[in-house]
Design a protein around this motif. Structure first.
Motif, PDB file in Angstrom:
ATOM      1  N   ARG A  67      35.028  42.042  43.284  1.00  0.00           N
ATOM      2  CA  ARG A  67      35.457  40.780  43.874  1.00  0.00           C
ATOM      3  C   ARG A  67      36.761  40.348  43.208  1.00  0.00           C
ATOM      4  O   ARG A  67      36.991  40.621  42.035  1.00  0.00           O
ATOM      5  N   SER A  68      37.586  39.643  43.922  1.00  0.00           N
ATOM      6  CA  SER A  68      38.944  39.364  43.460  1.00  0.00           C
ATOM      7  C   SER A  68      38.986  38.466  42.231  1.00  0.00           C
ATOM      8  O   SER A  68      39.615  38.796  41.232  1.00  0.00           O
ATOM      9  N   PHE A  69      38.349  37.299  42.300  1.00  0.00           N
ATOM     10  CA  PHE A  69      38.519  36.325  41.229  1.00  0.00           C
ATOM     11  C   PHE A  69      37.755  36.677  39.957  1.00  0.00           C
ATOM     12  O   PHE A  69      38.002  36.103  38.914  1.00  0.00           O
ATOM     13  N   SER A  70      36.808  37.576  40.028  1.00  0.00           N
ATOM     14  CA  SER A  70      36.102  38.000  38.816  1.00  0.00           C
ATOM     15  C   SER A  70      36.624  39.343  38.315  1.00  0.00           C
ATOM     16  O   SER A  70      36.103  39.881  37.347  1.00  0.00           O
TER      17      SER A  70
ATOM     18  N   LEU B 157      39.278  41.598  36.443  1.00  0.00           N
ATOM     19  CA  LEU B 157      40.307  41.473  35.412  1.00  0.00           C
ATOM     20  C   LEU B 157      41.684  41.869  35.936  1.00  0.00           C
ATOM     21  O   LEU B 157      42.696  41.244  35.598  1.00  0.00           O
ATOM     22  N   TRP B 158      41.738  42.871  36.809  1.00  0.00           N
ATOM     23  CA  TRP B 158      43.029  43.356  37.300  1.00  0.00           C
ATOM     24  C   TRP B 158      43.733  42.328  38.167  1.00  0.00           C
ATOM     25  O   TRP B 158      44.968  42.287  38.216  1.00  0.00           O
ATOM     26  N   TYR B 159      42.992  41.481  38.840  1.00  0.00           N
ATOM     27  CA  TYR B 159      43.631  40.412  39.620  1.00  0.00           C
ATOM     28  C   TYR B 159      44.364  39.462  38.675  1.00  0.00           C
ATOM     29  O   TYR B 159      45.502  39.078  38.936  1.00  0.00           O
ATOM     30  N   TRP B 160      43.723  39.094  37.584  1.00  0.00           N
ATOM     31  CA  TRP B 160      44.334  38.151  36.646  1.00  0.00           C
ATOM     32  C   TRP B 160      45.493  38.792  35.893  1.00  0.00           C
ATOM     33  O   TRP B 160      46.490  38.115  35.606  1.00  0.00           O
ATOM     34  N   VAL B 161      45.384  40.069  35.604  1.00  0.00           N
ATOM     35  CA  VAL B 161      46.511  40.783  34.997  1.00  0.00           C
ATOM     36  C   VAL B 161      47.687  40.805  35.970  1.00  0.00           C
ATOM     37  O   VAL B 161      48.832  40.537  35.604  1.00  0.00           O
ATOM     38  N   GLY B 162      47.397  41.120  37.238  1.00  0.00           N
ATOM     39  CA  GLY B 162      48.450  41.125  38.257  1.00  0.00           C
ATOM     40  C   GLY B 162      49.080  39.759  38.446  1.00  0.00           C
ATOM     41  O   GLY B 162      50.302  39.640  38.604  1.00  0.00           O
ATOM     42  N   LEU B 163      48.254  38.714  38.414  1.00  0.00           N
ATOM     43  CA  LEU B 163      48.769  37.350  38.548  1.00  0.00           C
ATOM     44  C   LEU B 163      49.701  37.004  37.393  1.00  0.00           C
ATOM     45  O   LEU B 163      50.798  36.459  37.612  1.00  0.00           O
TER      46      LEU B 163
ATOM     47  N   ALA C  91      42.392  35.223  47.458  1.00  0.00           N
ATOM     48  CA  ALA C  91      43.144  35.665  46.284  1.00  0.00           C
ATOM     49  C   ALA C  91      44.587  36.012  46.638  1.00  0.00           C
ATOM     50  O   ALA C  91      45.520  35.643  45.917  1.00  0.00           O
ATOM     51  N   VAL C  92      44.769  36.701  47.745  1.00  0.00           N
ATOM     52  CA  VAL C  92      46.136  37.051  48.169  1.00  0.00           C
ATOM     53  C   VAL C  92      46.914  35.784  48.527  1.00  0.00           C
ATOM     54  O   VAL C  92      48.100  35.662  48.217  1.00  0.00           O
ATOM     55  N   LEU C  93      46.249  34.839  49.146  1.00  0.00           N
ATOM     56  CA  LEU C  93      46.893  33.578  49.506  1.00  0.00           C
ATOM     57  C   LEU C  93      47.325  32.804  48.263  1.00  0.00           C
ATOM     58  O   LEU C  93      48.382  32.163  48.271  1.00  0.00           O
ATOM     59  N   CYS C  94      46.533  32.891  47.197  1.00  0.00           N
ATOM     60  CA  CYS C  94      46.893  32.230  45.939  1.00  0.00           C
ATOM     61  C   CYS C  94      48.136  32.854  45.308  1.00  0.00           C
ATOM     62  O   CYS C  94      48.794  32.222  44.471  1.00  0.00           O
ATOM     63  N   LEU C  95      48.463  34.070  45.674  1.00  0.00           N
ATOM     64  CA  LEU C  95      49.702  34.702  45.218  1.00  0.00           C
ATOM     65  C   LEU C  95      50.846  34.485  46.205  1.00  0.00           C
ATOM     66  O   LEU C  95      51.983  34.214  45.817  1.00  0.00           O
TER      67      LEU C  95
ATOM     68  N   PHE D 166      45.883  26.056  39.691  1.00  0.00           N
ATOM     69  CA  PHE D 166      45.074  25.979  40.909  1.00  0.00           C
ATOM     70  C   PHE D 166      44.267  27.263  41.112  1.00  0.00           C
ATOM     71  O   PHE D 166      43.075  27.209  41.447  1.00  0.00           O
ATOM     72  N   THR D 167      44.890  28.411  40.914  1.00  0.00           N
ATOM     73  CA  THR D 167      44.199  29.684  41.090  1.00  0.00           C
ATOM     74  C   THR D 167      43.060  29.824  40.085  1.00  0.00           C
ATOM     75  O   THR D 167      41.972  30.291  40.434  1.00  0.00           O
ATOM     76  N   GLY D 168      43.283  29.407  38.855  1.00  0.00           N
ATOM     77  CA  GLY D 168      42.230  29.469  37.849  1.00  0.00           C
ATOM     78  C   GLY D 168      41.048  28.580  38.189  1.00  0.00           C
ATOM     79  O   GLY D 168      39.887  29.004  38.096  1.00  0.00           O
ATOM     80  N   VAL D 169      41.329  27.346  38.600  1.00  0.00           N
ATOM     81  CA  VAL D 169      40.250  26.424  38.969  1.00  0.00           C
ATOM     82  C   VAL D 169      39.510  26.940  40.201  1.00  0.00           C
ATOM     83  O   VAL D 169      38.274  26.964  40.235  1.00  0.00           O
ATOM     84  N   PHE D 170      40.258  27.370  41.198  1.00  0.00           N
ATOM     85  CA  PHE D 170      39.625  27.872  42.420  1.00  0.00           C
ATOM     86  C   PHE D 170      38.834  29.147  42.141  1.00  0.00           C
ATOM     87  O   PHE D 170      37.735  29.330  42.672  1.00  0.00           O
ATOM     88  N   GLY D 171      39.382  30.024  41.299  1.00  0.00           N
ATOM     89  CA  GLY D 171      38.670  31.252  40.941  1.00  0.00           C
ATOM     90  C   GLY D 171      37.379  30.966  40.191  1.00  0.00           C
ATOM     91  O   GLY D 171      36.346  31.598  40.451  1.00  0.00           O
ATOM     92  N   MET D 172      37.416  29.996  39.269  1.00  0.00           N
ATOM     93  CA  MET D 172      36.187  29.627  38.559  1.00  0.00           C
ATOM     94  C   MET D 172      35.168  29.037  39.524  1.00  0.00           C
ATOM     95  O   MET D 172      33.971  29.334  39.430  1.00  0.00           O
ATOM     96  N   TYR D 173      35.647  28.210  40.448  1.00  0.00           N
ATOM     97  CA  TYR D 173      34.746  27.626  41.445  1.00  0.00           C
ATOM     98  C   TYR D 173      34.097  28.735  42.286  1.00  0.00           C
ATOM     99  O   TYR D 173      32.890  28.714  42.515  1.00  0.00           O
ATOM    100  N   GLN D 174      34.877  29.698  42.723  1.00  0.00           N
ATOM    101  CA  GLN D 174      34.342  30.806  43.522  1.00  0.00           C
ATOM    102  C   GLN D 174      33.325  31.616  42.716  1.00  0.00           C
ATOM    103  O   GLN D 174      32.284  32.013  43.253  1.00  0.00           O
ATOM    104  N   ASN D 175      33.624  31.883  41.464  1.00  0.00           N
ATOM    105  CA  ASN D 175      32.695  32.665  40.633  1.00  0.00           C
ATOM    106  C   ASN D 175      31.405  31.910  40.403  1.00  0.00           C
ATOM    107  O   ASN D 175      30.315  32.501  40.412  1.00  0.00           O
ATOM    108  N   MET D 176      31.501  30.587  40.200  1.00  0.00           N
ATOM    109  CA  MET D 176      30.269  29.813  40.034  1.00  0.00           C
ATOM    110  C   MET D 176      29.491  29.737  41.332  1.00  0.00           C
ATOM    111  O   MET D 176      28.262  29.812  41.328  1.00  0.00           O
TER     112      MET D 176
END
Length: 174
Positions: free
Chosen positions: A14-17, A19-25, A105-109, A158-168
């Protein structure tokens, strides 16, 4: 069990969980913040310290990048807007209506990237109009970098907050 099932069980795809997404960001925003209109930030800093060769290099690189960017926008701008509108519309639909996490995730980029592109285009037009040498150019580049960094900070937050929300949310309902 297939080998790809084993890999997908070991690595969360999944995108927000992931590690490579966050490295790419982080790589995306550090790169965008470092290269200001095609000029590396360290070269701009050296030019601000009145190193003549650095100032000449900055002016040359900016002139090349501005001419190239404005040429592309003037010749293919309508097509770029059309394709980007299609892609953004599709991603918005997938992200909001169908809750596709990859599209979110792509939209957040991509959305902040579009804002940075518009800021870069605005700065290129200002430089073409006359701020193309000396101290005014360096000040314009510094202001552009600061505005890009502000967009980056807001986007990362915003991406961090939204990603945490999605993971929760996935953790509760998944």
């Amino acid at each position: 069990m297939q080998w790809y099932q084993t890999i997908f069980e070991l690595i969360d795809m999944r995108s927000f969980s992931n590690l490579w997404y966050w490295v790419g960001l982080s790589v995306f925003w550090s790169t965008v913040g470092h290269w200001v209109l095609g000029v590396p930030h360290d070269l701009i800093r050296r030019a601000e310290k009145n190193e003549d060769f650095a100032r000449h290099d900055v002016e040359t690189l900016v002139a090349v990048y501005v001419r190239r960017l404005l040429f592309i926008v003037r010749t293919a701008g309508i097509w770029m807007v059309a394709v980007l509108s299609f892609v953004l519309s599709g991603l918005m639909l997938l992200a909001t209506r169908y809750n596709v996490e990859f599209a979110q995730a792509v939209l957040c980029l991509l959305l902040p990237g579009c804002i940075v592109f518009l800021l870069t285009l605005r700065t290129a037009r200002i430089i073409e109009a006359g701020e193309n040498a000396g101290t005014p150019l360096l000040q314009r580049l510094r202001r552009h970098r600061q505005s890009v960094q502000v967009v980056g900070m807001i986007s990362i937050f915003f991406t961090g907050v939204f990603g945490m929300y999605q993971n929760m949310l996935i953790g509760v309902y998944g």
